[in-house]
Motif scaffolding. Structure first.
Motif, mmCIF file in Angstrom:
data_model
loop_
_atom_site.group_PDB
_atom_site.id
_atom_site.type_symbol
_atom_site.label_atom_id
_atom_site.label_comp_id
_atom_site.label_asym_id
_atom_site.label_seq_id
_atom_site.Cartn_x
_atom_site.Cartn_y
_atom_site.Cartn_z
ATOM 1 N N GLY A 276 0.808 -1.209 0.000
ATOM 2 C CA GLY A 276 0.000 0.000 0.000
ATOM 3 C C GLY A 276 0.842 1.260 0.000
ATOM 4 N N PRO A 277 0.214 2.419 0.076
ATOM 5 C CA PRO A 277 0.945 3.693 0.091
ATOM 6 C C PRO A 277 1.761 3.823 1.372
ATOM 7 C CG PRO A 277 -1.391 4.058 0.500
ATOM 8 C CD PRO A 277 -1.255 2.635 0.079
ATOM 9 N N GLN A 278 3.025 4.172 1.200
ATOM 10 C CA GLN A 278 3.926 4.240 2.341
ATOM 11 C C GLN A 278 4.357 5.661 2.661
ATOM 12 O OE1 GLN A 278 7.059 1.283 1.983
ATOM 13 N NE2 GLN A 278 5.636 -0.154 0.964
ATOM 14 N N SER A 279 3.578 6.605 2.149
ATOM 15 C CA SER A 279 3.756 8.017 2.503
ATOM 16 C C SER A 279 2.424 8.706 2.225
ATOM 17 C CB SER A 279 4.874 8.663 1.685
ATOM 18 O OG SER A 279 4.481 8.794 0.318
ATOM 19 N N PHE A 280 2.254 9.877 2.825
ATOM 20 C CA PHE A 280 1.012 10.612 2.582
ATOM 21 C C PHE A 280 0.938 11.094 1.137
ATOM 22 C CE2 PHE A 280 1.093 10.636 7.164
ATOM 23 C CZ PHE A 280 -0.238 10.563 7.514
ATOM 24 N N LYS A 281 2.100 11.373 0.556
ATOM 25 C CA LYS A 281 2.125 11.775 -0.848
ATOM 26 C C LYS A 281 1.609 10.646 -1.739
ATOM 27 C CE LYS A 281 5.201 13.424 -4.495
ATOM 28 N NZ LYS A 281 6.596 13.804 -4.853
ATOM 29 N N GLU A 282 2.070 9.416 -1.439
ATOM 30 C CA GLU A 282 1.603 8.268 -2.210
ATOM 31 C C GLU A 282 0.114 8.031 -1.985
ATOM 32 O OE1 GLU A 282 3.965 4.878 -1.295
ATOM 33 O OE2 GLU A 282 5.818 5.743 -2.093
ATOM 34 N N ALA A 283 -0.331 8.268 -0.765
ATOM 35 C CA ALA A 283 -1.755 8.086 -0.466
ATOM 36 C C ALA A 283 -2.602 9.094 -1.255
ATOM 37 C CB ALA A 283 -2.000 8.228 1.026
ATOM 38 N N ARG A 284 -2.126 10.361 -1.275
ATOM 39 C CA ARG A 284 -2.864 11.376 -2.022
ATOM 40 C C ARG A 284 -2.882 11.052 -3.517
ATOM 41 N NH1 ARG A 284 -0.247 14.908 1.723
ATOM 42 N NH2 ARG A 284 1.456 15.233 0.229
ATOM 43 N N GLU A 285 -1.751 10.564 -4.037
ATOM 44 C CA GLU A 285 -1.692 10.201 -5.455
ATOM 45 C C GLU A 285 -2.620 9.034 -5.755
ATOM 46 O OE1 GLU A 285 -0.674 10.225 -9.454
ATOM 47 O OE2 GLU A 285 -0.415 11.723 -7.875
ATOM 48 N N GLY A 286 -2.693 8.094 -4.801
ATOM 49 C CA GLY A 286 -3.597 6.962 -4.983
ATOM 50 C C GLY A 286 -5.054 7.404 -5.035
ATOM 51 N N ILE A 287 -5.387 8.340 -4.129
ATOM 52 C CA ILE A 287 -6.751 8.869 -4.115
ATOM 53 C C ILE A 287 -7.042 9.597 -5.426
ATOM 54 C CG2 ILE A 287 -8.278 10.549 -3.025
ATOM 55 C CD1 ILE A 287 -6.878 9.888 -0.357
ATOM 56 N N ARG A 288 -6.029 10.368 -5.896
ATOM 57 C CA ARG A 288 -6.208 11.104 -7.158
ATOM 58 C C ARG A 288 -6.425 10.147 -8.325
ATOM 59 N NH1 ARG A 288 -3.645 13.309 -11.545
ATOM 60 N NH2 ARG A 288 -1.769 12.063 -11.197
ATOM 61 N N GLN A 289 -5.613 9.092 -8.362
ATOM 62 C CA GLN A 289 -5.759 8.109 -9.430
ATOM 63 C C GLN A 289 -7.103 7.398 -9.359
ATOM 64 O OE1 GLN A 289 -3.900 7.623 -12.028
ATOM 65 N NE2 GLN A 289 -2.289 9.057 -11.406
#
Length: 414
Positions: A74-87
């Motif tokens: 899964g996302p291992q940073s908040f940046k990755e989490a935000r990008e995942g949500i965006r995608q």
């Protein structure tokens, strides 16, 4: 800028806005710290008023990131989490758009997209014909079906109904071609991405080419009667017969395209999209000179209200009937229509021995393949070619006898 303040939750801190409040408290900007791959990292999450962060939400989100780091998933940073949500949002939007496009029916697309475009880019007669096809034959069968639902079997039903109604194969072909164009338009607009079903159906095959052309006596009778009935219709017929112009080219002809000095007529944007020159005969030149008058401008031939003509007057058809050119003729391909005059222009040239290549240029055909239909009118060309070949064979008959040739090669004598 205000100072950072720690919370009772390890790795979470915030700073307060100097004046802005969020609720009863001052607005807070949250930041988190965590370790990843042996390195300490810090990420700012944003203001509570903008992102909706609370200490509880920050702690829960940080705990999820730390667990993902531990598991390596899964996302291992908040940046990755935000990008995942965006995608995910992009995918959801794309899916919604795909679902919307897939829900568009054939009838909706025809009315909302295809027909308005056809009105802008096609002649009125063409789009009116397509509109009638849709109303009478297409809509009852596939109008309420989604574009992706229409099958070859549906189009076969349309074809068979039209044939059963004794419509000509050419009309059926035209209707199926309209459906094909509608799907092509949908593909261009990316509303439909599948295979065009109209390309998979077998259309009725028939030689739709008109073979009928007028004799010189028939042409004289027709022109004489037209001159009696309507001088303008007579002049348009004369121009087609003597210069090979299509009806649409005559309707669009303006005086600035008439070159009396060189006996040329410049034709713009013809049927195949190209410009070309036509050449005046003596009678055609005289007719145009008589029509010109002192202040010639605008269209050479005008409607009663002074505008561009859009279709041939019924006077022509009545004249054809009056002189009996279509008496006892039932095959529509043999009936005399206005286009017969252009066909006669080409036929007379071929009969007079003009090469097909030259006739193709005069007609404005994009290739000589379109002019091949007239080749049967010049049988003497092929006979003369064989005759010349035969004559050459006779001239070459004095060559050395084959056996004599062999003996000489061996050095012997016969």
């Amino acid at each position: 800028m205000s100072k950072w303040k720690t919370t009772k939750y390890p790795g979470v801190r915030y700073r307060e806005h100097e004046s802005r409040k969020h609720g009863v408290k001052k607005d807070r900007y949250f930041s988190v710290r965590y370790q990843r791959n042996g390195k300490q990292r810090e990420e700012g999450l944003g203001w509570a008023s903008a992102a909706g962060w609370t200490e509880k939400k920050v702690i829960d989100a940080l705990a999820e990131i730390r667990e993902n780091i531990r598991r390596g998933q899964g996302p291992q940073s908040f940046k990755e989490a935000r990008e995942g949500i965006r995608q995910d949002r992009i995918k959801d939007a794309a899916q919604e758009e795909e679902d919307r496009l897939n829900s568009i029916t054939f009838g909706q697309f025809f009315r909302d997209s295809y027909l308005p475009d056809a009105k802008q880019n096609k002649k009125e007669r063409s789009w009116q014909t397509e509109k009638n096809f849709f109303r009478m034959w297409i809509s009852p069968t596939i109008g309420k079906k989604r574009l992706s639902e229409v099958s070859v079997a549906d189009l076969e039903r349309i074809r068979n109904k039209m044939l059963y109604a004794d419509l000509s194969p050419r009309t059926v072909q035209y209707c199926l071609a309209t459906i094909r164009q509608i799907y092509n338009r949908a593909k261009t607009l990316r509303i439909f991405t599948g295979e065009n079903p109209a390309t998979l159906i077998k259309t009725p095959k028939i030689d739709n080419k008109r073979q009928r052309f007028l004799t010189r006596e028939e042409a004289d009778r027709l022109l004489g009667h037209l001159k009696y009935r309507s001088l303008q219709t007579h002049d348009m017929a004369l121009l087609s017969l003597h210069c090979g112009l299509r009806a649409g080219e005559i309707f669009s002809l303006t005086w600035d395209c008439i070159d009396f000095e060189n006996d040329q007529i410049f034709l713009r944007d013809t049927k195949n999209g190209k410009n070309r020159y036509a050449y005046m005969t003596g009678p055609a030149r005289e007719m145009l000179m008589n029509r010109r008058g002192k202040k010639a401008s605008g269209y050479v031939f005008k409607s009663r209200n002074g505008k561009k003509i859009t279709e041939m007057s019924g006077t022509y058809k009545r004249a054809v009937e009056a002189v009996g050119l279509n008496d006892n003729i039932t095959d529509y391909r043999q009936k005399v229509v206005f286009h017969t005059l252009r066909h006669t222009f080409a036929s007379w040239h071929v009969q007079d021995g003009i090469p097909l290549f030259t006739v193709a240029k005069l007609m404005g055909h994009s290739s000589t393949a379109m002019t091949e239909r007239y080749s049967h009118l010049a049988p003497n060309d092929m006979k003369n070619a064989v005759k010349r070949f035969d004559d050459n064979l006779e001239k070459e008959s004095k060559v050395i006898d084959f056996q004599d040739h062999i003996l000489r090669r061996k050095g012997g004598e016969k």
